[in-house]
Design an enzyme around this catalytic site. Structure first.
Site, short mmCIF file in Angstrom:
data_model
loop_
_atom_site.label_atom_id
_atom_site.label_comp_id
_atom_site.label_asym_id
_atom_site.label_seq_id
_atom_site.Cartn_x
_atom_site.Cartn_y
_atom_site.Cartn_z
N ASP A 163 0.84 -1.20 0.00
CA ASP A 163 0.00 0.00 0.00
C ASP A 163 0.88 1.26 0.00
O ASP A 163 2.11 1.16 -0.02
CB ASP A 163 -0.91 -0.05 1.24
CG ASP A 163 -2.25 0.62 0.99
OD1 ASP A 163 -2.34 1.49 0.12
OD2 ASP A 163 -3.21 0.27 1.71
N ASP A 224 -10.41 2.94 -3.44
CA ASP A 224 -10.80 1.72 -2.73
C ASP A 224 -12.28 1.45 -2.98
O ASP A 224 -13.11 2.37 -2.93
CB ASP A 224 -10.66 1.92 -1.21
CG ASP A 224 -9.21 1.79 -0.75
OD1 ASP A 224 -8.31 1.65 -1.61
OD2 ASP A 224 -9.00 1.83 0.47
#
Ligand SMILES: *[C@@H]1O[C@H](CO)[C@@H](O)[C@H](O)[C@H]1NC(C)=O
Ligand SMILES: *[C@@H]1O[C@H](CO)[C@@H](O)[C@H](O)[C@H]1NC(C)=O
Ligand SMILES: *[C@@H]1O[C@H](CO)[C@@H](O)[C@H](O)[C@H]1NC(C)=O
Length: 443
Positions: A163, A224
């Site tokens: 990430d 997301d």
């Protein structure tokens, strides 16, 4: 079929750059989009094992999902990776600077969990962050790249998602390749999933996709996913709108990642769930389910296990599909697939109805107007309804009824012997043509 009045002939231009020969990460992995289960969207950062032992991020959760992937037939249709996301760590590295799994929630350590998953014939994925902290505030890899890569290899990790929180987005151009180098140096093949472009896009930096393809097996382009139709729809729209810069980057070993499948959770209707599955197949997207497999209803499980749609997703050519028509809430998407013959491809075609007026919309097209021009014809099959239309010529006009926020997905196979040979394949998408699409009878 008859031609009726009051219909508009809409034409559109499709662009794709000349066939580019893409240089890509070659670790031999992810020749087709990875499939598996990923904790994040459904289970988030639930660390409260005391009050919620069945749903907290823990060894128990991942072993349970592993068992179900096997016992409920998910592994049989291709789901393979069991992936941890954020919140698996202790808040501090140990005395030696090593990452430590949360001692309460992962009491046997990660090697033991990996062994369990491997003993079932599945693969194990882990999560970290290119920054000082993970998004949830656990230790990131900055300053420890080589050690962390070695530790993952020692734990027999098969897949690393990296990430991008708490990092410098400009430095990603060096940092992501650097961590990839350390993964490679371990000698253990690990799929490398990057969040590199999405953070750069947020910062207004134009991602260097030629470098990203070269260093990552998959990468997140956009937001997301959340548990809602509006989230799924916004991702579809992003991919459609930006397809000229996104689509050419996909291919065996390197994939765009529109994020997890949320089918079977709370936010999508049955129709919308079918839409996500069909669209993710056209996107050549990783199929990472994020759902409670203990509680999923049979009709949603059937969507996730639809082998015909999975076969489209896993097509060996690895060409991502494109939106070839968009008008008044009706879209047509096409993905070139095998079998192919000379310059003719087979196609998966998705008719997507983004309208919400409460009745199905009729869409009718002549096959030749949506890329299907092979004189020998196509065998056309509906992949949800199990309708076999038989062999249709390019002159045939077909008509489908598409439910609000739903899809019809067709597989249109060239009537040729399957002669696909990956060694002879050069990346080329034939959707570089002018299409005329006929739309009629909206109610
Ligand atoms: C990470 O932490 C180090 C040490 O505190 C600091 O110098 C650096 O600026 C931080 N990097 C980012 C991207 O926040
Ligand atoms: C490391 O990189 C080389 C060169 O691209 C590649 O041939 C090899 O398969 C990679 N090894 C691993 C373990 O990823
Ligand atoms: C993109 O990265 C490559 C290295 O992989 C580099 O050669 C190239 O100059 C970069 N392009 C831009 C626009 O920065």
């Amino acid at each position: 079929m008859s031609t009726t009045t009051k219909n508009c002939w809409c034409s559109l231009l499709l662009f794709i750059g000349a066939a580019t020969l893409v240089v890509a990460l070659e670790n031999g992995l992810a020749r087709t989009p990875p499939m598996g289960w990923l904790a994040w969207e459904r289970f988030r950062c639930n660390t409260d094992c005391k009050n919620d032992p069945e749903n907290c991020i823990s060894d128990h959760l991942f072993r349970t999902m592993t068992d179900i992937i096997i016992s409920e037939g998910y592994a049989d249709v291709g789901y393979e990776y069991i992936n941890i996301d954020d919140c698996w760590l202790e808040k501090k590295r140990n005395f030696h600077g090593q990452l430590v799994p949360d001692k309460q929630r992962f009491p046997y350590g990660m090697k033991s969990l990996a062994d369990y998953i491997h003993s079932k014939g599945l693969k194990f994925g882990i999560y970290e962050d290119y920054g000082n902290y993970t998004c949830a505030g656990y230790p990131g890899i900055l300053g420890y790249m080589e050690n962390d890569a070695s530790l993952f290899a020692a734990w027999d990790v098969d897949y690393v998602k990296l990430d991008g929180c708490y990092s410098n987005h400009r430095e990603m151009d060096e940092g992501y390749p650097q961590f990839g180098f350390h993964l490679n140096q371990t000698g253990r093949p690990m799929i490398y999933s990057c969040s590199w472009p999405v953070y750069q896009i947020y910062s207004g930096i134009k991602p260097n996709y030629s470098s990203i393809i070269n260093h990552c097996n998959l990468w997140r382009n956009w937001d997301d996913i959340q548990d809602s139709w509006s989230s799924v729809e916004s991702i579809i729209e992003y991919y459609g709108k930006n397809q000229d810069s996104i689509v050419p980057n996909a291919g065996p070993g390197h994939w765009n990642d529109p994020d997890m499948l949320i089918i079977g959770n709370f936010g999508l209707s049955y129709e919308q769930s079918k839409t996500q599955m069909a669209m993710w197949a056209v996107f050549a997207a990783p199929l990472l389910m994020s759902v409670d497999l203990r509680k999923i209803r049979p009709e949603y499980k059937a969507i996730l296990q639809n082998k015909k749609i999975i076969d489209v997703n896993q097509d060996p050519l690895g060409i991502q599909g494109r939106r070839i028509y968009k008008e008044l809430g009706i879209e047509i998407w096409a993905r070139p697939i095998t079998p192919l013959y000379q310059n003719y491809y087979s196609y998966a075609i998705v008719f997507l109805n983004r309208r919400t007026d409460g009745t199905p919309s009729d869409i009718s097209v002549t096959l030749k107007d949506i890329a299907l021009k092979y004189p020998g014809g196509y065998r056309v099959e509906d992949l949800y309804e199990d309708v076999d239309y038989g062999i249709l010529s390019p002159q045939t006009k077909i008509k489908v009824k598409v439910n609000p926020t739903g899809v019809v997905i067709l597989r249109c196979n060239l009537q040729v012997e399957d002669v696909y040979d990956s060694n002879q394949y050069t990346p080329y998408s034939p959707l570089d043509q002018l299409y005329k699409v006929r739309r009629n009878s909206f109610k």
